[in-house]
Scaffold this motif. Structure first.
Motif, PDB file in Angstrom:
ATOM      1  N   VAL A 321      58.995  30.634 -37.181  1.00  0.00           N
ATOM      2  CA  VAL A 321      57.662  31.353 -38.215  1.00  0.00           C
ATOM      3  C   VAL A 321      57.975  30.976 -39.351  1.00  0.00           C
ATOM      4  CG1 VAL A 321      56.064  33.318 -37.834  1.00  0.00           C
ATOM      5  CG2 VAL A 321      57.332  32.913 -35.165  1.00  0.00           C
ATOM      6  N   LYS A 322      56.659  30.998 -39.472  1.00  0.00           N
ATOM      7  CA  LYS A 322      57.181  30.717 -40.748  1.00  0.00           C
ATOM      8  C   LYS A 322      56.804  31.794 -42.058  1.00  0.00           C
ATOM      9  CE  LYS A 322      56.625  27.733 -44.848  1.00  0.00           C
ATOM     10  NZ  LYS A 322      55.184  25.702 -45.662  1.00  0.00           N
ATOM     11  N   PHE A 323      57.366  32.683 -42.616  1.00  0.00           N
ATOM     12  CA  PHE A 323      56.884  33.847 -43.513  1.00  0.00           C
ATOM     13  C   PHE A 323      56.915  33.047 -45.050  1.00  0.00           C
ATOM     14  CE2 PHE A 323      59.694  34.795 -39.493  1.00  0.00           C
ATOM     15  CZ  PHE A 323      58.874  35.591 -38.963  1.00  0.00           C
ATOM     16  N   HIS A 324      55.952  33.782 -45.772  1.00  0.00           N
ATOM     17  CA  HIS A 324      55.537  34.087 -46.999  1.00  0.00           C
ATOM     18  C   HIS A 324      55.664  35.803 -47.374  1.00  0.00           C
ATOM     19  CE1 HIS A 324      53.889  30.278 -46.102  1.00  0.00           C
ATOM     20  NE2 HIS A 324      53.710  30.993 -44.565  1.00  0.00           N
ATOM     21  N   MET A 325      57.085  35.611 -47.097  1.00  0.00           N
ATOM     22  CA  MET A 325      57.268  37.403 -48.291  1.00  0.00           C
ATOM     23  C   MET A 325      56.953  38.028 -49.510  1.00  0.00           C
ATOM     24  SD  MET A 325      57.438  37.999 -44.744  1.00  0.00           S
ATOM     25  CE  MET A 325      58.118  39.759 -44.921  1.00  0.00           C
ATOM     26  N   LYS A 326      57.576  39.056 -49.941  1.00  0.00           N
ATOM     27  CA  LYS A 326      57.168  39.355 -50.825  1.00  0.00           C
ATOM     28  C   LYS A 326      55.626  38.954 -51.953  1.00  0.00           C
ATOM     29  CE  LYS A 326      60.609  41.182 -53.357  1.00  0.00           C
ATOM     30  NZ  LYS A 326      61.739  39.803 -54.674  1.00  0.00           N
ATOM     31  N   ASN A 327      54.761  38.945 -51.226  1.00  0.00           N
ATOM     32  CA  ASN A 327      53.507  38.043 -51.557  1.00  0.00           C
ATOM     33  C   ASN A 327      52.500  39.182 -51.021  1.00  0.00           C
ATOM     34  OD1 ASN A 327      53.917  34.910 -52.652  1.00  0.00           O
ATOM     35  ND2 ASN A 327      54.687  34.813 -50.724  1.00  0.00           N
ATOM     36  N   GLN A 328      51.261  38.903 -51.937  1.00  0.00           N
ATOM     37  CA  GLN A 328      49.978  39.428 -51.520  1.00  0.00           C
ATOM     38  C   GLN A 328      48.848  38.352 -51.606  1.00  0.00           C
ATOM     39  OE1 GLN A 328      49.850  42.551 -54.481  1.00  0.00           O
ATOM     40  NE2 GLN A 328      50.432  44.278 -53.819  1.00  0.00           N
ATOM     41  N   VAL A 329      47.577  38.836 -50.204  1.00  0.00           N
ATOM     42  CA  VAL A 329      47.347  37.995 -50.126  1.00  0.00           C
ATOM     43  C   VAL A 329      45.377  38.103 -50.677  1.00  0.00           C
ATOM     44  CG1 VAL A 329      44.659  36.802 -48.479  1.00  0.00           C
ATOM     45  CG2 VAL A 329      47.045  37.953 -47.363  1.00  0.00           C
ATOM     46  N   GLU A 330      45.538  37.034 -51.852  1.00  0.00           N
ATOM     47  CA  GLU A 330      44.431  36.978 -52.745  1.00  0.00           C
ATOM     48  C   GLU A 330      43.250  37.148 -52.321  1.00  0.00           C
ATOM     49  OE1 GLU A 330      44.910  33.566 -54.961  1.00  0.00           O
ATOM     50  OE2 GLU A 330      47.097  33.680 -55.543  1.00  0.00           O
ATOM     51  N   LYS A 331      43.387  36.213 -50.742  1.00  0.00           N
ATOM     52  CA  LYS A 331      41.417  36.383 -50.398  1.00  0.00           C
ATOM     53  C   LYS A 331      41.378  34.913 -49.537  1.00  0.00           C
ATOM     54  CE  LYS A 331      39.913  32.208 -53.190  1.00  0.00           C
ATOM     55  NZ  LYS A 331      38.867  31.393 -54.395  1.00  0.00           N
ATOM     56  N   ILE A 332      40.572  35.366 -48.039  1.00  0.00           N
ATOM     57  CA  ILE A 332      39.844  34.695 -46.992  1.00  0.00           C
ATOM     58  C   ILE A 332      39.054  33.938 -47.383  1.00  0.00           C
ATOM     59  CG2 ILE A 332      40.378  34.499 -44.776  1.00  0.00           C
ATOM     60  CD1 ILE A 332      41.630  37.414 -44.617  1.00  0.00           C
ATOM     61  N   VAL A 333      39.137  32.358 -47.485  1.00  0.00           N
ATOM     62  CA  VAL A 333      37.803  31.308 -47.885  1.00  0.00           C
ATOM     63  C   VAL A 333      38.050  31.182 -45.936  1.00  0.00           C
ATOM     64  CG1 VAL A 333      38.835  30.418 -49.608  1.00  0.00           C
ATOM     65  CG2 VAL A 333      39.964  29.641 -47.713  1.00  0.00           C
ATOM     66  N   ALA A 334      36.601  30.086 -46.633  1.00  0.00           N
ATOM     67  CA  ALA A 334      35.799  30.031 -45.584  1.00  0.00           C
ATOM     68  C   ALA A 334      35.535  28.518 -45.116  1.00  0.00           C
ATOM     69  CB  ALA A 334      34.007  30.405 -45.192  1.00  0.00           C
ATOM     70  N   GLN A 335      35.718  28.615 -43.535  1.00  0.00           N
ATOM     71  CA  GLN A 335      35.774  26.568 -42.892  1.00  0.00           C
ATOM     72  C   GLN A 335      34.371  26.084 -43.840  1.00  0.00           C
ATOM     73  OE1 GLN A 335      35.456  26.719 -39.540  1.00  0.00           O
ATOM     74  NE2 GLN A 335      37.148  27.959 -38.748  1.00  0.00           N
ATOM     75  N   GLU A 336      35.375  24.526 -44.088  1.00  0.00           N
ATOM     76  CA  GLU A 336      34.049  23.911 -44.543  1.00  0.00           C
ATOM     77  C   GLU A 336      33.205  23.534 -43.945  1.00  0.00           C
ATOM     78  OE1 GLU A 336      36.380  20.368 -45.724  1.00  0.00           O
ATOM     79  OE2 GLU A 336      37.063  20.935 -46.759  1.00  0.00           O
ATOM     80  N   ASP A 337      32.640  23.738 -42.734  1.00  0.00           N
ATOM     81  CA  ASP A 337      31.287  23.876 -41.949  1.00  0.00           C
ATOM     82  C   ASP A 337      31.087  24.724 -41.131  1.00  0.00           C
ATOM     83  OD1 ASP A 337      33.267  23.690 -40.112  1.00  0.00           O
ATOM     84  OD2 ASP A 337      33.033  22.052 -39.015  1.00  0.00           O
ATOM     85  N   ASN A 338      31.861  25.943 -41.528  1.00  0.00           N
ATOM     86  CA  ASN A 338      31.646  27.106 -40.701  1.00  0.00           C
ATOM     87  C   ASN A 338      31.715  28.706 -41.704  1.00  0.00           C
ATOM     88  OD1 ASN A 338      30.338  29.280 -40.075  1.00  0.00           O
ATOM     89  ND2 ASN A 338      31.140  28.651 -37.527  1.00  0.00           N
ATOM     90  N   ALA A 339      30.444  28.194 -42.660  1.00  0.00           N
ATOM     91  CA  ALA A 339      30.528  29.739 -43.488  1.00  0.00           C
ATOM     92  C   ALA A 339      30.745  31.296 -43.389  1.00  0.00           C
ATOM     93  CB  ALA A 339      29.321  29.593 -45.397  1.00  0.00           C
ATOM     94  N   SER A 340      30.656  31.366 -41.918  1.00  0.00           N
ATOM     95  CA  SER A 340      30.912  33.013 -41.472  1.00  0.00           C
ATOM     96  C   SER A 340      32.018  32.221 -40.799  1.00  0.00           C
ATOM     97  CB  SER A 340      29.704  32.947 -40.473  1.00  0.00           C
ATOM     98  OG  SER A 340      30.181  31.680 -39.486  1.00  0.00           O
ATOM     99  N   LEU A 341      33.203  31.605 -40.964  1.00  0.00           N
ATOM    100  CA  LEU A 341      34.156  31.677 -40.243  1.00  0.00           C
ATOM    101  C   LEU A 341      35.119  31.572 -40.929  1.00  0.00           C
ATOM    102  CD1 LEU A 341      32.966  29.220 -36.946  1.00  0.00           C
ATOM    103  CD2 LEU A 341      33.911  32.482 -37.081  1.00  0.00           C
ATOM    104  N   ALA A 342      36.255  32.209 -40.910  1.00  0.00           N
ATOM    105  CA  ALA A 342      37.586  31.791 -41.990  1.00  0.00           C
ATOM    106  C   ALA A 342      38.774  30.739 -41.723  1.00  0.00           C
ATOM    107  CB  ALA A 342      39.015  32.804 -41.864  1.00  0.00           C
ATOM    108  N   GLY A 343      39.057  30.097 -42.782  1.00  0.00           N
ATOM    109  CA  GLY A 343      39.831  28.761 -42.750  1.00  0.00           C
ATOM    110  C   GLY A 343      40.776  28.675 -43.022  1.00  0.00           C
TER     111      GLY A 343
END
Length: 541
Positions: A321-343
């Motif tokens: 598994v790839k870990f990204h530690m000591k980090n904070q999430v900035e935002k979740i962005v949408a899929q290019e072809d579906n604005a209601s789903l996270a991409g």
């Protein structure tokens, strides 16, 4: 089938403080000896079937399961600690001609028939009176029911749960992504009704409580239930980070069976997932998802390594598994072809691609329904209780009200703590059940945790910070014992592949017999400390 008497062992082969699993017909019996007294019970833990002979025996008559901290009384088979869902059978044992003889019904010695029904039969129930109402249908609620009936409570019990099923073994959800609630129920709704006399109301939500009139309002006043005793056990509500995109359809939190269904359906071969948070539950989900042949699994955590707050920096295991530690999430962005789903999830300007996202960032006490009731909540929504788990900040008329589990802020070792763990909630429930049944029981249990992380991780003690960690073995090899030191004392212990070390440690902490950090550094093995023979009795009195 009639009871049989069988010679199972030479008396000389069972020493003071010893346990042995012996054959009985086609089954097994556990023999325990404390001083001159020999006790016989069924041999397997009623939780997950662990052999109790490999657990820990104490001189005050407790046998602790080697796996998850369930505990029984060897003298009568009664439950001492959760997560045991049922008591053990207790058999007659006597010595004759140098042999230990056990009298038992053979069908009760088999593993499949290991649990004992509640002592109080339905014939003893009194349907008159308001009885006890339990808000919530989790671990705490189930253990309240079992404890009330086991300790002779004869009055009505009503469980009100917004979940559509009987209380389940919630710990299996994140470990195995089980999607069928019937596979997880401790007791069927029919058993709860017939054997325990429970009025189980599922799929309904408590919306307010009238403490003055001792009344629980259901579904915005469509119905109400009166009570004599009230137990508030609604559990927690999964938190969502206040960031853009957290409400996308494929951003999942994880708490119940419905969440397990959503994650399992999304985890198709070749898909990509981002897990936000590196808690125990998050990492259990990662372990379960790693078997799904996903294209990628990314974990984002604020700590330096997973579990750092509890286990320190010595424990870290990735399994690809790839870990990204000591980090904070900035935002979740949408899929290019579906604005209601996270991409994708943006961290430090980098976008991690995702077909779905799991947000495992803890829970908040599910106490919104109590606002305006007169009960004063803590800033985080918790409920302050005393050592008997009785609610403190209530109007004068609010008597006979208890709070347990994730919502309870309770006193322990000179400070107030709130612990979000299934086993703590269960032991809260057992203590309150005993108190309401007429034997007041202050809550003093040492918390026991477990988690599936490639190997089974065990942990006991309090996560109140620590000054030092003494590690025996190699965390990287997933075989170790870790002792957590605070102010010159060992306050917690974790292990992998070293059972029953944590079970023994939990009893040493209970009895005040944990060795010093210096002794452990010098090679002291806690498994060699005698707490089971009659000679240990003066120490544990």
């Amino acid at each position: 089938m009639a009871a049989k008497t069988v010679a199972v062992l030479n008396e000389s082969d069972l020493n003071d403080g010893q346990m042995k699993e012996v054959d009985f017909e086609q089954g097994k019996v556990l023999l325990s000896r404390i001083g001159d007294k020999i006790h016989a019970t069924s041999a397997f833990c009623t939780h997950y079937g662990a052999p109790l002979a490999k657990g820990v025996l104490t001189a005050d008559g407790r046998v602790v399961c080697p796996w998850h901290g369930a505990c029984f009384n060897v003298c009568n088979g009664d439950i001492e600690d959760a997560p045991a869902p049922s008591a053990l059978h207790s058999f007659e044992a006597h010595v004759k001609d140098g042999k230990i003889h056990v009298t038992a019904n053979p069908q009760f010695t088999l593993k499949d028939n290991k649990s004992r029904p509640p002592k109080l039969s339905t014939a003893g129930f009194d349907s008159v009176g308001k009885g006890t109402v339990i808000i919530g249908g989790g671990s705490g609620a189930f253990q309240v029911v079992e404890s009330l009936r086991e300790h002779g409570y004869k009055f009505p019990i009503t469980v009100i749960s917004k979940e559509p099923h009987a209380p389940i073994d919630r710990t299996k959800l994140s470990k195995a992504l089980i999607t069928d609630a019937s596979q997880l129920e401790w007791k069927t709704p029919a058993d709860l009704k017939i054997k325990y006399g429970v009025n189980l109301r599922v799929g309904v939500e408590v919306t307010s409580v009238d403490f003055k009139n001792r009344k629980v309002e259901v579904d915005n006043g469509k119905d109400s239930v009166t009570y004599d005793k009230l137990i508030i056990a609604p559990g927690g509500t999964p938190r969502r980070l206040p960031i853009p995109g957290s409400d996308f359809e494929n951003v999942y939190s994880f708490r119940g069976v419905q969440d397990s269904k959503k994650v399992d359906a999304a985890a198709q071969e070749g898909k990509k997932v981002v897990v936000i948070g590196s808690s125990f539950i998050s990492m259990e989900l990662v372990a379960a998802l790693s078997k799904k042949k996903l294209a990628s699994i990314d974990v984002i955590g604020m700590e330096e390594v997973p579990f750092e707050m509890v286990l320190g920096k010595d424990f870290h295991e990735s399994q690809g598994v790839k870990f990204h530690m000591k980090n904070q999430v900035e935002k979740i962005v949408a899929q290019e072809d579906n604005a209601s789903l996270a991409g994708g999830v943006v961290v430090n300007g980098q976008t991690l691609p995702a077909d779905f996202v799991i947000m495992g960032v803890g829970v908040a006490p599910a106490t919104e329904f109590l606002k305006g009731s007169g009960l004063e909540l803590e800033k985080n929504g918790a409920i302050q209780v005393d050592e008997y788990l009785r609610v403190l900040k209530l109007p004068d008329e609010g008597k006979g009200v208890y709070a347990i589990g994730d919502v309870a802020l309770y006193p322990q070792h000179g400070e107030n703590v709130r612990i979000e763990h299934w086993n703590v909630a269960g032991n809260h429930g057992r203590a309150v059940g005993k108190t309401i049944a007429g034997s007041p029981q202050p809550f003093v249990k040492t918390p026991v945790f477990w988690s599936a992380q490639g190997q089974q991780l065990r942990y006991c003690g309090y996560n109140a910070g620590y000054d030092n960690v003494i590690v025996k073995g190699e965390p990287g090899d997933m075989k170790f014992i870790a002792y957590y030191v605070k102010q010159g004392k060992i306050v917690a212990v974790a292990s992998m592949q070293n059972d029953p070390v944590v079970s023994k440690a939990s009893e040493l902490l209970r009895l005040g017999l944990m060795p010093s950090p210096e002794e452990v550094k010098g090679g002291k093995d806690i498994l060699t400390i005698d707490i089971s023979s009659a000679s240990a009795l003066p120490k544990v009195a």
